[in-house]
Structures are given as C-alpha cells and as structure tokens.
Design a protein around this motif. Structure first.
Motif, short mmCIF file in Angstrom:
data_model
loop_
_atom_site.label_atom_id
_atom_site.label_comp_id
_atom_site.label_asym_id
_atom_site.label_seq_id
_atom_site.Cartn_x
_atom_site.Cartn_y
_atom_site.Cartn_z
N ASP A 147 0.82 -1.21 0.00
CA ASP A 147 0.00 0.00 0.00
C ASP A 147 0.85 1.26 0.00
O ASP A 147 0.59 2.21 -0.74
N ASP A 148 1.90 1.26 0.85
CA ASP A 148 2.81 2.41 0.88
C ASP A 148 3.52 2.58 -0.46
O ASP A 148 3.71 3.71 -0.94
N ALA A 149 3.93 1.46 -1.05
CA ALA A 149 4.62 1.52 -2.34
C ALA A 149 3.74 2.19 -3.39
O ALA A 149 4.19 3.04 -4.17
N LYS A 150 2.46 1.83 -3.39
CA LYS A 150 1.51 2.39 -4.36
C LYS A 150 1.22 3.86 -4.03
O LYS A 150 1.24 4.73 -4.90
N LYS A 151 0.98 4.14 -2.76
CA LYS A 151 0.59 5.48 -2.32
C LYS A 151 1.69 6.51 -2.58
O LYS A 151 1.42 7.64 -2.98
N TYR A 152 2.94 6.11 -2.34
CA TYR A 152 4.06 7.06 -2.43
C TYR A 152 4.92 6.83 -3.68
O TYR A 152 6.03 7.36 -3.77
N ASN A 153 4.39 6.04 -4.62
CA ASN A 153 5.10 5.81 -5.87
C ASN A 153 6.51 5.27 -5.64
O ASN A 153 7.51 5.82 -6.09
#
Length: 330
Positions: A147-153
């Motif tokens: 989720d963090d990877a997706k949220k913060y590119n």
C-alpha cells in the motif's frame, strides 16, 4: 549471481538483527554491510557521539559533521570499475548529517546509484525521512508494504531475511506460541489473542514492550518490559526455534510482511497472524499459515497438531534477492 554493481548496505546499528541478517552477504567481494557510522577507536567514538548527540542537535545542528564522511565507508572493492549502489535504511534519513552524506556520496562517486529502503510503514517515520521529502536524493525508493509503495510511488520488495547460526541452548523453554513486540496500538488485540490461546490449553510466551494501563494486565505467559528494553535478537531466535508457532499481530494500517513472517518461513514454524492480506502475498502457503478471523476466531487445534517442517519459500527471501531486484530495476 549479482554482478553489474558493487553494493553497500548502510544499516542502523541499533537493531541487532541487521548484523545477523546481513553478516553473510557482507562477506562477498562485491558487497559491504556497514552497521552504523560510529568509529571503533575509543577516543574517536567519544568525539563522534558528542558531535552527533541527538539531544544537542535537537536544538541546533552542530557543524563540521562532514569531516567524518570519509570514515563511514572505505572503497576497497576488488573491481573498481563497477558503479557502487549505496542502499540506505530509511530510518537513517531522519538525521541531517546522513541526508547530507547522501549528497556528498553523489559528488564523490558520480556513477553511483542511491537507494533507500523502508522496512516499516511510512506513518512511523519522521517527516524529514518521508518519501516525498527525500525523493530528490535517491534513484530508487523501496517499501516492504504494498500500500505504501503504491501510495508514495515507490518500488515494492518484501523485507529480506537470512538464517541465524545459533545453536539451541537448553535453557530456552519449549512453547506452542511465541510473540515479541512493542505494545504500540495493538495491545488490546495482543491480550485477546493470548487469552484465546491459553484458554485452549496452549503454552504461550509473549514478550511485550511499553504496555500502558489498562492493557498491561498480568498473565502467566506475558513478560512485560519497559520501552526500549529489547529482547536480544539472538534470544528471540532461540524462542522461535523452541516454539511451534510464531504469532504476528500487525499494527493498524499495515499490510506488508513483517520479521515474524520471515522467522516462521526460515525455521519451518506455523505463522499465526491477524493480517488477512497475507493471502495475497506470494509467500502465502496455507500449510504454514493460520489466519485469525475478523471476529477473533483461531483454529487452536491446528497449532496443537502442527509439526515443524522446512518451508519451500526459505530461499526466496534472502538479501541476494533484494540485490537482484535492485539491479534489474535501476
């Protein structure tokens, strides 16, 4: 085989497991693992700690920290033609001198690549170390949390792990379920889970840090300690080795795999977890994982019947895999 680059891991010396996990790979001719920046010489160590004191630097940043930069890393790689990939633990970016060190490295090694790795959810980091604050310093940002990877590119890669060479001591008690962790925002969950397990006749050992009233309730199998009274990682592994099942209670908002997942995989234990998203993980195998349902139901009989056995995912979570991933995506 990872061969296009030389690699340097910059790790926090605060966490003992960093030394254990990266010890073997750090012996390769194209890999160095550097645990903290504090000099080994006693006099220099005192000077370093005075200049980098968190208390003093909280009020004003002491100058001339750059004088230490040449001591952090010695470029003694056998093949000097290869560019260097510097991989920083993201927690190090909370300090001004390490952020400035990243800039210094870029100037000193113009062909280098700079990577930062988040092994905890972004919400736990100080603002100075958030992905958006440091993005301009790095070629690649990696998170263990999808989720963090997706949220913060950012790129996604799970936490890495390597087996610890510890012989089983005789004084570690045999248990059915082992848990270790800080109370954080999950103490109610930890207590409820313990009560279900013990109520089913399972023998548990929980090591819990910084539990606050009303949740620091006495239980036969819960050992409460103050904040920052860490169980040594060697002792943690001894408990894992002597248990059937490793319990993972994730923080609110987290979805990524934690150290508990890797410990269970590496040592052939059952993983009991409240992370329902584990089903989406490529490391999910129902033979080794039991999920606590939303209404707190636990299949305690499965834990009683479980027989420890080698997990086929063990070889897929090593530091070598992270280096391969970085090399393929840089």
């Amino acid at each position: 085989n990872v061969g296009k680059y030389n690699f340097v891991f910059f790790l926090e010396d605060f966490f003992e497991f960093n030394k254990i996990i990266f010890e073997e790979i750090g012996k390769r001719e194209n890999v160095r693992s550097i645990l903290g920046f504090v000099p080994k010489n006693r006099f220099l160590r005192i000077l370093f700690k005075l200049q980098h004191s968190k208390t003093t630097n909280k009020y004003f940043s002491l100058p001339f920290k750059s004088l230490w930069y040449n001591t952090y890393f010695k470029n003694n790689f056998a093949d000097q033609r290869k560019p260097i990939v510097f991989i920083f633990n993201a927690r190090l970016m909370e300090y001004d001198y390490t952020r400035e060190y990243v800039v210094w490295l870029r100037k000193k090694y113009p062909r280098c690549k700079l990577v930062v790795n988040y092994w905890d959810i972004v919400a736990t980091w100080k603002e100075d170390a958030s992905p958006d604050a440091i993005r301009g310093l790095f070629d690649m940002l990696i998170s263990y949390d999808r989720d963090d990877a997706k949220k913060y590119n950012m790129y996604y890669h799970p936490t890495v792990y390597a087996e610890t060479k510890i012989s089983k001591p005789n004084n570690t008690p045999e248990t059915d379920v082992f848990f270790v962790g800080a109370a954080k925002n999950r103490m109610k969950n930890i207590l409820e889970t313990y009560d279900i397990l013990e109520g089913a006749g399972l023998n548990c050992y929980f090591y819990v840090m910084d539990a606050k009233p009303p949740y620091n309730q006495e239980r036969r199998g819960i050992h409460y300690v103050d904040k920052d009274v860490w169980l040594s990682y060697e002792k943690c592994i001894q408990f894992v080795q002597h248990s059937k099942c490793v319990l993972e209670i994730i923080q609110q908002g987290a979805r990524g795999e934690t150290l508990r997942v890797w410990e269970a995989i590496t040592y052939g234990k059952m993983l009991l977890t409240n992370n329902a998203f584990i089903r989406e993980s490529r490391f999910y195998d129902p033979d080794y994982v039991s999920i606590i349902s939303e209404n707190k139901e636990i299949d305690t009989q499965r834990i009683k019947d479980y027989v420890c056995k080698p997990n086929p995912f063990k070889d897929q979570i090593t530091p070598e895999n992270l280096l391969r991933y970085i090399e393929e995506n840089l």
